[in-house]
Write a protein that holds these residues in place. Structure first.
Motif, mmCIF file in Angstrom:
data_model
loop_
_atom_site.group_PDB
_atom_site.id
_atom_site.type_symbol
_atom_site.label_atom_id
_atom_site.label_comp_id
_atom_site.label_asym_id
_atom_site.label_seq_id
_atom_site.Cartn_x
_atom_site.Cartn_y
_atom_site.Cartn_z
ATOM 1 N N VAL A 1 0.846 -1.178 0.000
ATOM 2 C CA VAL A 1 0.000 0.000 0.000
ATOM 3 C C VAL A 1 0.891 1.240 0.000
ATOM 4 O O VAL A 1 2.057 1.187 0.388
ATOM 5 N N ARG B 1 1.302 4.467 1.936
ATOM 6 C CA ARG B 1 0.887 5.010 3.234
ATOM 7 C C ARG B 1 1.299 6.481 3.269
ATOM 8 O O ARG B 1 2.482 6.800 3.150
ATOM 9 N N ALA C 1 -3.223 7.804 5.770
ATOM 10 C CA ALA C 1 -4.038 7.307 4.662
ATOM 11 C C ALA C 1 -3.420 6.013 4.167
ATOM 12 O O ALA C 1 -2.215 5.931 3.946
ATOM 13 N N SER C 2 -4.239 5.013 4.016
ATOM 14 C CA SER C 2 -3.815 3.729 3.465
ATOM 15 C C SER C 2 -4.412 3.640 2.065
ATOM 16 O O SER C 2 -5.635 3.617 1.910
ATOM 17 N N CYS C 3 -3.545 3.605 1.048
ATOM 18 C CA CYS C 3 -3.994 3.777 -0.334
ATOM 19 C C CYS C 3 -3.626 2.594 -1.225
ATOM 20 O O CYS C 3 -2.537 2.032 -1.111
ATOM 21 N N TRP D 1 -3.463 1.482 -5.442
ATOM 22 C CA TRP D 1 -3.353 2.121 -6.741
ATOM 23 C C TRP D 1 -3.512 1.092 -7.845
ATOM 24 O O TRP D 1 -3.228 -0.092 -7.671
ATOM 25 N N SER E 1 -6.783 5.294 -4.539
ATOM 26 C CA SER E 1 -7.930 5.432 -3.632
ATOM 27 C C SER E 1 -7.451 5.143 -2.208
ATOM 28 O O SER E 1 -6.675 4.219 -1.977
ATOM 29 N N CYS E 2 -7.954 5.947 -1.255
ATOM 30 C CA CYS E 2 -7.424 5.904 0.107
ATOM 31 C C CYS E 2 -8.524 5.894 1.163
ATOM 32 O O CYS E 2 -9.569 6.509 0.980
ATOM 33 N N TYR E 3 -8.233 5.215 2.271
ATOM 34 C CA TYR E 3 -8.976 5.343 3.520
ATOM 35 C C TYR E 3 -8.133 6.229 4.429
ATOM 36 O O TYR E 3 -6.942 5.988 4.581
#
Length: 147
Positions: free
Chosen positions: A94, A96, A108-110, A112, A123-125
């Motif tokens: 991910v 980060r 943010a953990s993203c 791609w 896209s990220c949480y």
């Protein structure tokens, strides 16, 4: 054939190829991911623990051998860092992103993937590290072509 297209195609195939590589070669794969993710992005997001939405821009760039981010949202400029980190016992990676906003740490953990033009779509949480939330922030990043 376009060299940029070939380079991006190779990067998209790297997750499959990386399964066959020795662990020492994984650092080279991470370096290619770092190069692939760098650029300027349009950002669309939703705040943590809220339904409030926002838009802005974000740049991912390398400085001193490390990935950095510059966020510009609603006139507020924020600097942060980014790393490519293994997750799921090393089975996936991910992006980060870490920064502070209103004196609070945000992470943010993203994920791609490549878009149809072979640019990264991210896209990220978003969440506050070490805290539970039932309503994480969300962000989608779309590559901008600057001429």
């Amino acid at each position: 054939m376009n060299k940029l297209f070939i380079r991006r195609l190779a990067i998209l195939c790297l997750p499959l190829i990386s399964l066959c590589l020795a662990p020492t070669a994984m650092a080279e794969v991470d370096e290619l991911f770092k190069q692939y993710l760098q650029g300027h992005y349009q950002l669309v997001g939703k705040a943590i623990d809220s339904d409030a939405s926002y838009t802005g821009k974000m740049s991912i760039y390398e400085q001193g051998g490390e990935l950095k981010v510059h966020r510009e949202i609603e006139g507020v400029s924020i600097q942060g860092t980014a790393t490519i980190e293994p997750v799921l016992n090393g089975d996936a990676k991910v992006l980060r992103i870490r920064f502070q906003q209103q004196e609070r740490d945000i992470e943010a953990s993203c994920l791609w993937r490549g878009d149809l033009d072979n640019y990264a779509r991210i896209s990220c949480y978003l969440y506050h590290p070490g805290e539970d939330t039932e309503n994480p922030g969300l962000e989608a990043l779309f590559h901008l072509r600057l001429h």
